[in-house]
Design a protein around this motif. Sequence first.
Motif, short mmCIF file in Angstrom:
data_model
loop_
_atom_site.label_atom_id
_atom_site.label_comp_id
_atom_site.label_asym_id
_atom_site.label_seq_id
_atom_site.Cartn_x
_atom_site.Cartn_y
_atom_site.Cartn_z
N THR A 47 0.83 -1.20 0.00
CA THR A 47 0.00 0.00 0.00
C THR A 47 0.86 1.25 0.00
OG1 THR A 47 -1.70 -1.21 1.22
CG2 THR A 47 -1.89 1.19 1.19
N ASP A 48 1.94 1.23 0.78
CA ASP A 48 2.86 2.37 0.79
C ASP A 48 3.48 2.58 -0.58
OD1 ASP A 48 2.34 2.80 3.45
OD2 ASP A 48 4.18 1.85 4.16
N GLN A 49 3.83 1.49 -1.26
CA GLN A 49 4.43 1.61 -2.59
C GLN A 49 3.41 2.15 -3.58
OE1 GLN A 49 7.73 1.13 -3.44
NE2 GLN A 49 7.01 2.17 -5.27
N LEU A 50 2.18 1.67 -3.49
CA LEU A 50 1.13 2.18 -4.37
C LEU A 50 0.91 3.67 -4.14
CD1 LEU A 50 -1.45 -0.72 -4.03
CD2 LEU A 50 -0.23 -0.09 -6.12
N TYR A 51 0.88 4.08 -2.88
CA TYR A 51 0.69 5.49 -2.56
C TYR A 51 1.84 6.33 -3.13
CZ TYR A 51 0.13 9.86 -0.11
OH TYR A 51 -0.02 11.20 0.17
N THR A 52 3.07 5.81 -2.98
CA THR A 52 4.24 6.53 -3.51
C THR A 52 4.14 6.68 -5.02
OG1 THR A 52 5.60 5.71 -1.70
CG2 THR A 52 6.76 6.51 -3.65
N ASP A 53 3.73 5.61 -5.69
CA ASP A 53 3.58 5.66 -7.15
C ASP A 53 2.47 6.64 -7.55
OD1 ASP A 53 5.58 3.79 -7.25
OD2 ASP A 53 4.26 2.11 -7.77
N ALA A 54 1.37 6.64 -6.79
CA ALA A 54 0.28 7.57 -7.08
C ALA A 54 0.73 9.01 -6.86
CB ALA A 54 -0.92 7.24 -6.19
N LYS A 55 1.55 9.22 -5.86
CA LYS A 55 2.05 10.56 -5.60
C LYS A 55 2.94 11.03 -6.75
CE LYS A 55 4.38 13.22 -2.01
NZ LYS A 55 5.02 13.18 -0.69
N ARG A 56 3.79 10.13 -7.25
CA ARG A 56 4.64 10.48 -8.39
C ARG A 56 3.83 10.86 -9.61
NH1 ARG A 56 8.09 5.57 -7.85
NH2 ARG A 56 9.36 6.12 -6.09
N ARG A 57 2.68 10.19 -9.78
CA ARG A 57 1.82 10.45 -10.93
C ARG A 57 0.80 11.57 -10.66
NH1 ARG A 57 0.18 4.55 -13.39
NH2 ARG A 57 2.26 3.64 -13.33
N ASN A 58 0.91 12.19 -9.49
CA ASN A 58 0.02 13.29 -9.10
C ASN A 58 -1.46 12.89 -9.14
OD1 ASN A 58 2.10 15.17 -8.59
ND2 ASN A 58 2.30 15.51 -10.80
#
Length: 77
Positions: A47-58
Amino acid sequence: MQTSLPAAKAEAKKQMGDAHDRAMPQEAPDWRGTSTPQAPSPREQATDQLYTDAKRRNVEGRSHMDKAELQRVLGRS
């Protein structure tokens, strides 16, 4: 009344000892019995990795999304 030299030395040593004891740091706290933080579970890591990826993609609203929603938005199953 004068004190004898040995008594005066003993008194001076006692006073310096008290000052020395106050200046010395106290013993370190005993950490036995306290638990150390555990590593996040695989689910939390993902979940943390998904959130980080979502943050990168704004991705907007990512902070309110659960794991399934983040996976769907990022195109992962």
